[in-house]
Design a protein around this motif. Structure first.
Motif, short mmCIF file in Angstrom:
data_model
loop_
_atom_site.label_atom_id
_atom_site.label_comp_id
_atom_site.label_asym_id
_atom_site.label_seq_id
_atom_site.Cartn_x
_atom_site.Cartn_y
_atom_site.Cartn_z
N THR A 144 36.29 58.46 31.94
CA THR A 144 37.62 58.15 32.09
C THR A 144 37.68 56.50 31.89
N ARG A 145 36.32 56.11 32.26
CA ARG A 145 35.51 54.21 32.53
C ARG A 145 36.80 54.12 32.65
N ARG A 146 37.23 54.99 34.29
CA ARG A 146 38.10 53.60 35.27
C ARG A 146 37.01 54.20 36.36
N ASP A 147 37.44 53.61 37.56
CA ASP A 147 37.03 53.82 38.72
C ASP A 147 38.22 54.49 39.91
N ILE A 148 37.19 55.72 40.43
CA ILE A 148 37.28 56.63 40.94
C ILE A 148 37.93 56.21 42.62
N SER A 228 41.95 48.62 46.64
CA SER A 228 41.67 48.86 45.32
C SER A 228 42.37 48.31 44.59
N ALA A 229 43.33 48.87 45.21
CA ALA A 229 44.48 47.95 43.50
C ALA A 229 44.85 46.53 43.66
N GLY A 230 44.47 45.93 45.01
CA GLY A 230 45.00 44.69 44.91
C GLY A 230 43.42 43.88 44.09
N ALA A 231 42.06 44.85 43.76
CA ALA A 231 41.32 44.06 43.80
C ALA A 231 40.89 44.67 42.30
#
Ligand SMILES: Nc1ncnc2c1ncn2[C@@H]1O[C@H](COP(=O)(O)OP(=O)(O)O)[C@@H](O)[C@H]1O
Ligand SMILES: [Mg+2]
Length: 234
Positions: A144-148, A228-231
């Motif tokens: 997905t090329r996203r951070d989890i 993590s949402a803030g980052a």
């Protein structure tokens, strides 16, 4: 707010107990909570529906469960994405309970998850299950090329003393650079008793040791996700 999976390929590690207690604590905090049960054992669904219906009777339609929790039971490979995405649109938190094996549903759930919690009891077998599960998290990140976010959670640890096996388990992950939650999910009879009543210490006895333990755990999970949402917004 978030989609959180509890997962490990090791059976009996505490996935469902952790998940239902987080669901209860989030309800206590006033969040809109949904549970997706993708484990054929349907224990999370059983808890949400306690005294109302059996999981097999509600099929795979979204149901209104106890404590104001919405439920997608009997979810499988063909509908897990649809159910998670649908419930995520109407809830602050979607909590997904997965089967204790690496399968397609696990990979799909990780693909849309914000956080994966991997329960680990203090044992070499549980460490092995966590390592396998972390490989699936990595595969989902690559796809997905996203951070989890993924965190190991020490479960069923002694509230009264630090055992050698618990120390060894924590050290094994720290050496491997695998992040763990600071708060542990302690061994408490109250968590077992709640399976008979369909409730949870967070709702019945928030000031009890078990209630305070879940509040601290949930607090750490929520602050990690907020950070993590803030980052990612920055
Ligand atoms: N923190 C805890 N304190 C006491 N018993 C626990 C705790 N977590 C899990 N258990 C017990 O351990 C067993 C396995 O937990 P469960 O949540 O069903 O694991 P999984 O979903 O990974 O198979 C159950 O009997 C459950 O009651
Ligand atoms: Mg389970």
């Amino acid at each position: 707010m978030a989609t959180i999976c509890t997962a490990t390929t090791k059976g009996g590690a505490g996935k469902t107990t952790l998940l239902v207690n987080l669901a209860a604590e989030m309800r206590r905090l006033g969040y809109g909570v949904a549970v997706v049960d993708a484990d054929p054992q349907q224990h999370a669904a059983r808890w949400v529906l306690h005294g109302m219906a059996r999981p097999q009777d509600v099929g795979s339609e979204i149901a209104e469960g106890r404590h104001g929790i919405r439920l997608a039971a009997n979810v499988g490979d063909h509908d897990i994405m649809e159910r998670i995405l649908d419930l995520a649109g109407h809830s602050d938190a979607v909590l997904v309970d997965l089967q204790g094996s690496a399968n397609q549903a696990m990979l799909m759930a990780f693909g849309v998850a914000d956080m994966v919690l991997i329960p680990v009891q203090p044992s070499e077998f549980d460490i092995d299950g966590a390592v396998t599960t972390l490989r699936s998290v990595k595969a989902a990140r690559d796809m997905t090329r996203r951070d989890i976010l993924a965190r190991v959670v020490m479960t069923r640890t002694s509230p009264s003393f630090a055992t050698r096996s618990a120390k060894e388990t924590r050290t094994a992950f720290e050496r491997a650079g695998v992040p763990l939650l600071k708060v542990e999910f302690l061994e408490r009879v109250a968590f077992k008793e709640a399976t008979f009543t369909g409730s949870a210490p967070s709702l019945d006895a928030p000031d009890s040791p078990a209630g305070r333990n879940v509040a601290a755990l949930c607090g750490e999970v929520l602050s990690l996700m907020a950070a993590s949402a803030g980052a990612s917004a920055a």
